[in-house]
Write a protein that holds these residues in place. Structure first.
Motif, PDB file in Angstrom:
ATOM      1  N   THR A 454       0.822  -1.208   0.000  1.00 52.77           N
ATOM      2  CA  THR A 454       0.000   0.000   0.000  1.00 52.77           C
ATOM      3  C   THR A 454       0.855   1.257   0.000  1.00 52.77           C
ATOM      4  O   THR A 454       0.482   2.279  -0.594  1.00 52.77           O
ATOM      5  N   VAL A 455       2.012   1.204   0.654  1.00 45.28           N
ATOM      6  CA  VAL A 455       2.837   2.401   0.799  1.00 45.28           C
ATOM      7  C   VAL A 455       3.379   2.896  -0.540  1.00 45.28           C
ATOM      8  O   VAL A 455       3.705   4.074  -0.681  1.00 45.28           O
ATOM      9  N   THR A 456       3.462   2.016  -1.554  1.00 40.83           N
ATOM     10  CA  THR A 456       4.011   2.434  -2.840  1.00 40.83           C
ATOM     11  C   THR A 456       2.934   2.693  -3.891  1.00 40.83           C
ATOM     12  O   THR A 456       3.237   2.803  -5.074  1.00 40.83           O
ATOM     13  N   THR A 457       1.686   2.792  -3.474  1.00 38.80           N
ATOM     14  CA  THR A 457       0.625   3.048  -4.437  1.00 38.80           C
ATOM     15  C   THR A 457      -0.127   4.328  -4.070  1.00 38.80           C
ATOM     16  O   THR A 457       0.260   5.059  -3.159  1.00 38.80           O
ATOM     17  N   ALA A 458      -1.203   4.588  -4.804  1.00 37.28           N
ATOM     18  CA  ALA A 458      -2.010   5.785  -4.580  1.00 37.28           C
ATOM     19  C   ALA A 458      -3.378   5.566  -5.202  1.00 37.28           C
ATOM     20  O   ALA A 458      -3.591   4.609  -5.950  1.00 37.28           O
TER      21      ALA A 458
END
Length: 560
Positions: A454-458
């Motif tokens: 999740t931390v590398t998406t948007a």
């Protein structure tokens, strides 16, 4: 007219485009054996209009930004087993808890504008990453970044960060404090006047081509020897073939049908094959983050996985050069020790149509009179995008369209310029997209599995981080496992966490593997020598490979 003759004719047309785009730059190169007047031309896969962006943190950067202009502290060679090579850093060490990393920087380095480089620039770079989540592509949990003196930078992390080591030392571009401290938004700036420590600096730019010239302040004595490097955009595979065989391009990485026959009578041309990237169907999977379409249903993704005839796809589109992939998205041979369940070591070569139909039937997708399934009024129809001119991927889409139709799935291929294709992935504005996965900061699976976090998406419409989770996949178990893997330097403990991740992603398949694609790279020795060979893979030779591109160009010499 034969295909080759047509290609040569197309190359003549290309020459006009290149000269017009560079407004007189032709005088900069083409002289053999003269380093001061030497020039080569590179095609790195760009098609259509070139959009300027020299921001090394941006997901839409121009590829030479990383390697030619900006450098990292260390560099990893993925073409062979090797230790990290010192670049702007000369030593590093962790404390026993894995929370404090001390870095020693290289003496005698200057920025391309002549200003001295020091550990203060390193500390500033990581502080910039800490303060700007949008450019923290690896999700580093930095607490502080300080320079003890001009040669020593100390990074402190909130959690043990052993697995992030390669991302820190080998995948973070180091930028100049005296330049970037004046940039208001480091995530959005296109950095029109880039200042780096790399072997080249920007000379001219146009929407058709751009030229990099030798950085006179480069810290590696006697390098580079090639004065000018011109990058061009080409429209199609035929244009790429034409440019290569007519001497208009010196370096490119492209699948060219009948490559060995094509190069048979070309004394200046050669190639190497270094397969390492898993060609996959990227799906916009996360409905929670705004993805729309049938591909948000895991059953649809599973059915696609089972319905593909990978053996046929290799013959039709891979030229027989492709190798078997794994649903874990690791490489079956190289990464064998990291694959927890050997049942997931490799993808099936033949299709399992019965299994695909069973999955779709159970999920409520019903075939209509036209043979295409539907559910709740939604037709099982999706678009799949690829880049205009990428002939192997275009062939893949055409073949997969027929294969998937057998199980009631309609796929509509579209071709876009590289800029539009890439922007769609970064923004999540696609249903299916053909791309490849692999080559993280090191061979540890941590860097592959960051693409599932999740931390590398948007949200759709917002930019995912550079090489991040374009699928918009969200899974708390995966997030927890990657966090746990980060907190340990124990390989057995890391393997246990990666086993959890593999169990989830093999089930959910936000990225659907096809095969490990060939990585064919073609070279000409007419204007430059010293290219990587099968016997001496001193760098991964792909013309589009960040960081390695600077290493390759730094090792070339003008042809005699």
């Amino acid at each position: 007219m034969s295909k080759l003759k047509a290609a040569v004719a197309a190359a003549a047309a290309l020459t006009l485009v290149v000269v017009a785009g560079c407004s007189g730059d032709k005088s900069d190169g083409g002289t053999k054996g003269n380093a001061g007047n030497s020039s080569i031309t590179v095609f790195n896969g760009s098609t259509g209009t070139i959009v300027e962006n020299w921001n090394p943190f941006s997901p839409t950067l121009l590829q030479p930004t990383q390697g030619l202009i900006y450098e990292t502290l260390y560099w990893f060679n993925f073409a062979k087993e090797s230790d990290p090579t010192p670049m702007l850093g000369t030593a590093f060490s962790w404390d026993s808890a894995g929370k404090v990393l001390t870095i020693t920087t290289r003496d005698g380095v200057k920025w391309s504008d002549g200003q001295p480089f020091s550990a203060k620039d390193v500390a500033f770079t990581f502080d910039l990453v800490k303060r700007t989540p949008a450019i923290n592509a690896s999700g580093l949990k930095l607490v502080s970044s300080v320079a003890k003196d001009d040669k020593t930078a100390v990074l402190t992390f909130a959690v043990p960060s052993f697995t992030a080591e390669a991302a820190v030392i080998a995948n973070t571009p180091i930028v100049a404090e005296h330049v970037w401290s004046k940039i208001d938004d480091p995530a959005k700036s296109i950095n029109p006047n880039p200042v780096g420590t790399g072997p080249y600096q920007l000379k001219t730019f146009s929407a058709q081509s751009y030229v990099m010239e030798k950085n006179p302040n480069y810290w590696q004595a006697g390098k580079p020897q090639i004065q000018n490097v011109r990058y061009v955009a080409l429209a199609t595979a035929d244009a790429a073939t034409a440019a290569l065989t007519a001497g208009q391009v010196d370096w490119m990485s492209a699948f060219l049908p009948g490559l060995e026959q094509l190069l048979k009578n070309q004394k200046n041309l050669t190639y190497v094959n270094t397969p390492a990237m898993t060609t996959s169907i990227f799906t916009c999977a996360g409905a929670e983050l705004g993805c729309e379409g049938p591909q948000t249903d895991p059953a649809v993704r599973q059915a696609i996985y089972y319905a593909l005839n990978r053996d046929q796809l290799n013959k039709l589109a891979g030229g027989g050069f492709a190798e078997t992939a794994s649903p874990t998205l690791l490489l079956p041979e190289r990464d064998k020790k990291w694959i927890a369940d050997q049942a997931n070591a490799t993808t099936p070569g033949a299709p399992d149509v019965a299994k695909a139909n069973q999955v779709l039937d159970a999920a409520g997708w019903v075939k209509g009179s036209d043979g295409i399934r539907a559910k709740g009024g939604e037709k099982l129809s999706m678009t799949i995008q690829t880049v205009t001119g990428w002939s192997d991927y275009i062939s893949l889409n055409d073949a997969m369209k027929q294969e998937l139709k057998e199980v009631g799935i309609e796929v509509k291929p579209t071709q876009l310029s590289w800029n539009e294709w890439n922007n769609n992935q970064v923004q999540g504005k696609f249903q299916l997209s053909l791309d490849s996965i692999g080559l993280g900061a090191s061979t540890n699976p941590y860097f592959t599995y960051l693409k599932y976090t999740t931390v590398t998406t948007a949200k759709v419409g917002e930019a995912a981080q550079n090489s991040g989770n374009y699928s918009r996949y969200k899974n708390p178990r995966v997030d927890a496992a990657i966090a746990a893997a980060t907190n340990t330097n124990d390989e057995a403990a890391q393997k246990a966490q990666y086993a959890i991740i593999q169990q989830e992603i093999v089930k959910d398949l936000p990225y659907i593997p096809i095969y490990v694609n060939s990585m064919l790279t073609e070279f000409s020795t007419a204007n430059a020598v010293g290219w990587p060979t099968n016997e001496n893979k001193y760098a991964l030779p792909a013309s589009w490979k960040s960081w390695d591109n600077g290493v390759v160009l730094s090792n070339l010499q003008p042809a005699k």
